[in-house]
Motif scaffolding. Structure first.
Motif, mmCIF file in Angstrom:
data_model
loop_
_atom_site.group_PDB
_atom_site.id
_atom_site.type_symbol
_atom_site.label_atom_id
_atom_site.label_comp_id
_atom_site.label_asym_id
_atom_site.label_seq_id
_atom_site.Cartn_x
_atom_site.Cartn_y
_atom_site.Cartn_z
ATOM 1 N N ALA A 1 -4.054 -7.700 -5.061
ATOM 2 C CA ALA A 1 -2.797 -7.085 -5.491
ATOM 3 C C ALA A 1 -3.074 -6.262 -6.741
ATOM 4 O O ALA A 1 -3.955 -6.604 -7.539
ATOM 5 N N THR A 2 -2.330 -5.190 -6.905
ATOM 6 C CA THR A 2 -2.429 -4.389 -8.122
ATOM 7 C C THR A 2 -1.059 -4.276 -8.768
ATOM 8 O O THR A 2 -0.026 -4.380 -8.093
ATOM 9 N N THR A 3 -1.051 -4.067 -10.071
ATOM 10 C CA THR A 3 0.189 -3.754 -10.782
ATOM 11 C C THR A 3 -0.074 -2.556 -11.676
ATOM 12 O O THR A 3 -1.141 -2.451 -12.295
ATOM 13 N N TYR A 4 0.907 -1.639 -11.736
ATOM 14 C CA TYR A 4 0.695 -0.383 -12.460
ATOM 15 C C TYR A 4 2.039 0.154 -12.946
ATOM 16 O O TYR A 4 2.910 0.498 -12.140
ATOM 17 N N ASN A 5 2.211 0.219 -14.261
ATOM 18 C CA ASN A 5 3.355 0.924 -14.840
ATOM 19 C C ASN A 5 2.944 2.387 -14.959
ATOM 20 O O ASN A 5 2.048 2.726 -15.737
ATOM 21 N N ILE A 6 3.614 3.263 -14.205
ATOM 22 C CA ILE A 6 3.150 4.651 -14.131
ATOM 23 C C ILE A 6 3.894 5.582 -15.090
ATOM 24 O O ILE A 6 3.641 6.789 -15.099
ATOM 25 N N GLY A 7 4.812 5.028 -15.889
ATOM 26 C CA GLY A 7 5.409 5.805 -16.974
ATOM 27 C C GLY A 7 6.084 7.095 -16.559
ATOM 28 O O GLY A 7 6.010 8.100 -17.264
ATOM 29 N N PHE A 8 6.736 7.105 -15.427
ATOM 30 C CA PHE A 8 7.481 8.228 -14.832
ATOM 31 C C PHE A 8 6.702 9.541 -14.801
ATOM 32 O O PHE A 8 7.265 10.637 -14.730
ATOM 33 N N ILE B 1 -4.912 3.708 -7.117
ATOM 34 C CA ILE B 1 -4.552 2.533 -6.318
ATOM 35 C C ILE B 1 -5.186 2.596 -4.930
ATOM 36 O O ILE B 1 -5.624 1.567 -4.393
ATOM 37 N N LYS B 2 -5.270 3.768 -4.352
ATOM 38 C CA LYS B 2 -5.937 3.886 -3.047
ATOM 39 C C LYS B 2 -7.375 3.395 -3.114
ATOM 40 O O LYS B 2 -7.885 2.786 -2.165
ATOM 41 N N ALA B 3 -8.032 3.642 -4.225
ATOM 42 C CA ALA B 3 -9.432 3.240 -4.376
ATOM 43 C C ALA B 3 -9.599 1.724 -4.358
ATOM 44 O O ALA B 3 -10.690 1.219 -4.085
ATOM 45 N N GLN B 4 -8.521 0.989 -4.620
ATOM 46 C CA GLN B 4 -8.597 -0.476 -4.665
ATOM 47 C C GLN B 4 -8.281 -1.126 -3.317
ATOM 48 O O GLN B 4 -8.519 -2.319 -3.137
ATOM 49 N N HIS B 5 -7.686 -0.382 -2.389
ATOM 50 C CA HIS B 5 -7.318 -0.908 -1.066
ATOM 51 C C HIS B 5 -6.549 -2.234 -1.175
ATOM 52 O O HIS B 5 -6.912 -3.229 -0.534
ATOM 53 N N PRO B 6 -5.485 -2.272 -1.958
ATOM 54 C CA PRO B 6 -4.802 -3.556 -2.175
ATOM 55 C C PRO B 6 -3.959 -3.985 -0.977
ATOM 56 O O PRO B 6 -3.482 -3.160 -0.194
ATOM 57 N N ASP B 7 -3.774 -5.288 -0.863
ATOM 58 C CA ASP B 7 -2.837 -5.825 0.122
ATOM 59 C C ASP B 7 -1.405 -5.731 -0.395
ATOM 60 O O ASP B 7 -0.456 -5.640 0.394
ATOM 61 N N PHE B 8 -1.270 -5.767 -1.718
ATOM 62 C CA PHE B 8 0.030 -5.627 -2.368
ATOM 63 C C PHE B 8 -0.136 -4.669 -3.543
ATOM 64 O O PHE B 8 -1.122 -4.761 -4.281
ATOM 65 N N ALA B 9 0.813 -3.770 -3.719
ATOM 66 C CA ALA B 9 0.771 -2.847 -4.854
ATOM 67 C C ALA B 9 2.133 -2.857 -5.532
ATOM 68 O O ALA B 9 3.153 -2.563 -4.902
ATOM 69 N N ARG C 1 16.971 7.874 -12.852
ATOM 70 C CA ARG C 1 17.015 7.009 -11.674
ATOM 71 C C ARG C 1 15.584 6.525 -11.460
ATOM 72 O O ARG C 1 14.717 7.281 -11.027
ATOM 73 N N SER C 2 15.345 5.277 -11.802
ATOM 74 C CA SER C 2 13.985 4.758 -11.809
ATOM 75 C C SER C 2 13.992 3.306 -11.369
ATOM 76 O O SER C 2 15.044 2.659 -11.344
ATOM 77 N N GLY C 3 12.811 2.780 -11.036
ATOM 78 C CA GLY C 3 12.814 1.392 -10.609
ATOM 79 C C GLY C 3 11.455 0.790 -10.363
ATOM 80 O O GLY C 3 10.429 1.243 -10.899
ATOM 81 N N LEU C 4 11.469 -0.255 -9.543
ATOM 82 C CA LEU C 4 10.281 -1.021 -9.183
ATOM 83 C C LEU C 4 10.001 -0.809 -7.698
ATOM 84 O O LEU C 4 10.889 -0.976 -6.864
ATOM 85 N N LEU C 5 8.772 -0.467 -7.388
ATOM 86 C CA LEU C 5 8.351 -0.296 -5.996
ATOM 87 C C LEU C 5 7.265 -1.315 -5.689
ATOM 88 O O LEU C 5 6.303 -1.452 -6.448
ATOM 89 N N THR C 6 7.428 -2.025 -4.580
ATOM 90 C CA THR C 6 6.434 -3.008 -4.148
ATOM 91 C C THR C 6 5.995 -2.676 -2.733
ATOM 92 O O THR C 6 6.837 -2.521 -1.840
ATOM 93 N N LEU C 7 4.690 -2.560 -2.535
ATOM 94 C CA LEU C 7 4.114 -2.298 -1.220
ATOM 95 C C LEU C 7 3.422 -3.558 -0.721
ATOM 96 O O LEU C 7 2.796 -4.279 -1.504
ATOM 97 N N SER C 8 3.507 -3.802 0.591
ATOM 98 C CA SER C 8 2.927 -5.023 1.152
ATOM 99 C C SER C 8 2.302 -4.761 2.514
ATOM 100 O O SER C 8 2.919 -4.133 3.380
#
Length: 366
Positions: A57-64, A110-118, A171-178
């Motif tokens: 899994a990865t976590t990343y605050n992308i700062g808009f 993030i693509k370089a990490q091939h995460p199961d969850f992002a 308009r901003s938020g949290l995105l979770t990929l699985s």
């Protein structure tokens, strides 16, 4: 002379009316999203998690999409060790092209990490500050084979600050990929300040609770969180942490697996607050969080390069290695039935004010 006084009084009255009208506009457009909001899972995956299998899994605050190395943010202030006060400059990204470039950079990392969850924080959909670039749409398109859940974490009326470069509507938020099946997703509302001004610029903090079935009949509770930053003294963050840890404990008491990832806006350990070389004093927004602040059976996963790679930089000035304040605020918390290691990914703050963190974990057979 009377004419001068009349003109001055008229100007003052107009100014007061405009200020009052603007505050009324902010108040009319102010609302908080209801707690326990059910979220939509898009592109639902069918595969289920298994015990004793490695996942990432990865976590990343992308700062808009704004925070390249030269960027500073108007709400951030600091003090050098020599006593000089500093304040950031900009209210929005420097250009639409800068936002697009930053978003492309984030996707590549993030693509370089091939995460199961992002897990992503501070990702915009339609904001003045990011020139209305829909970052959620861009990231989702880059990961078409992953399910996704989005929750609003910040929405505001048009903010006229700073006057030279207004932050605008957000308009901003949290995105979770699985990559795995998400049974349900819920948005939990964090408490935030009710101060007249602060409530408009710290709206609408939340964390997202994803429930994923595991083949042994239990569930993985995956939480994506972004706590408040502009909280002098840490009062709101203490209340937020209390809510979050309560949800964590309830899940573990049910026998579930728990992973919390995100931007905690707390230094993850006391020593790390002052560990990295800097010409600045510890900023007012930095609070501390350690394992002692968590329920029994939980721990912060300390990255293997914890002492060498920070995950956040101060943004009261442009980034200068060795001078700008840095620390570790991003990462993961896991329950005692999850084995895990972590690594802070060094991007040298090229396009965001955070470095991503990668977690490798297994769900233990019980």
């Amino acid at each position: 002379m009377k004419r001068v006084f009349k003109i001055a009084a008229a100007v003052g009255l107009v100014g007061a009316l405009l200020a009052g009208g603007y505050l009324a506009y902010l108040q009319v457009n102010y609302y908080r999203i209801a707690d326990h909001q059910k979220l939509t899972v898009t592109n639902l995956q069918r595969a289920q998690l298994a015990v004793d299998h490695p996942y990432t899994a990865t976590t990343y605050n992308i700062g808009f999409g704004a925070y390249n190395e030269r960027y500073s943010f108007f709400m951030d202030t600091g003090t050098t060790k020599q006593g000089h006060h500093t304040r950031g400059k900009y209210g929005k990204a420097t250009s639409r092209a800068a936002v697009q470039r930053s978003t492309t950079f984030v996707i590549k990392q993030i693509k370089a990490q091939h995460p199961d969850f992002a897990l992503f924080q501070e990702i915009d959909t339609n904001s003045t500050r990011s020139y209305h670039v829909n970052q959620v749409r861009r990231v989702a398109a880059a990961f078409p084979h992953l399910g996704r859940v989005f929750a609003s974490n910040f929405h505001s009326a048009y903010l006229l600050v700073p006057p030279t470069d207004p932050h605008g509507t957000v308009r901003s938020g949290l995105l979770t990929l699985s990559r795995y099946q998400v049974q349900s997703a819920q948005r939990r509302q964090y408490p935030v300040s009710t101060h007249l001004i602060e409530k408009f610029v710290d709206l609408d903090r939340c964390f997202v609770v994803l429930t994923l079935p595991v083949q042994n009949g239990r569930h993985l509770i995956m939480i994506n969180s972004h706590m408040s930053a502009y909280d002098r003294g840490g009062k709101m963050r203490a209340a937020q942490l209390k809510l979050l840890t309560g949800v964590m404990k309830q899940a573990r008491d049910r026998g579930d697996y728990v992973i919390v990832g995100g931007d905690f806006n707390h230094a993850l350990g006391k020593q790390i607050m002052t560990h990295f070389r800097t010409n600045q004093r510890v900023p007012n927004w930095v609070s501390k969080m350690s394992n002692q602040d968590l329920p029994a059976g939980f721990r912060i996963v300390r990255a293997d390069n914890y002492w060498t790679t920070p995950t956040v930089r101060a943004t009261d000035t442009a980034y200068v290695p060795g001078k700008t304040y840095t620390t570790v605020v991003d990462g993961f918390i896991v329950s005692d039935n999850v084995t895990a290691t972590a690594h802070n990914l060094a991007t040298h703050f090229q396009e965001t004010d955070h470095n991503p963190v990668k977690l490798t974990f297994k769900l233990q057979a019980e």
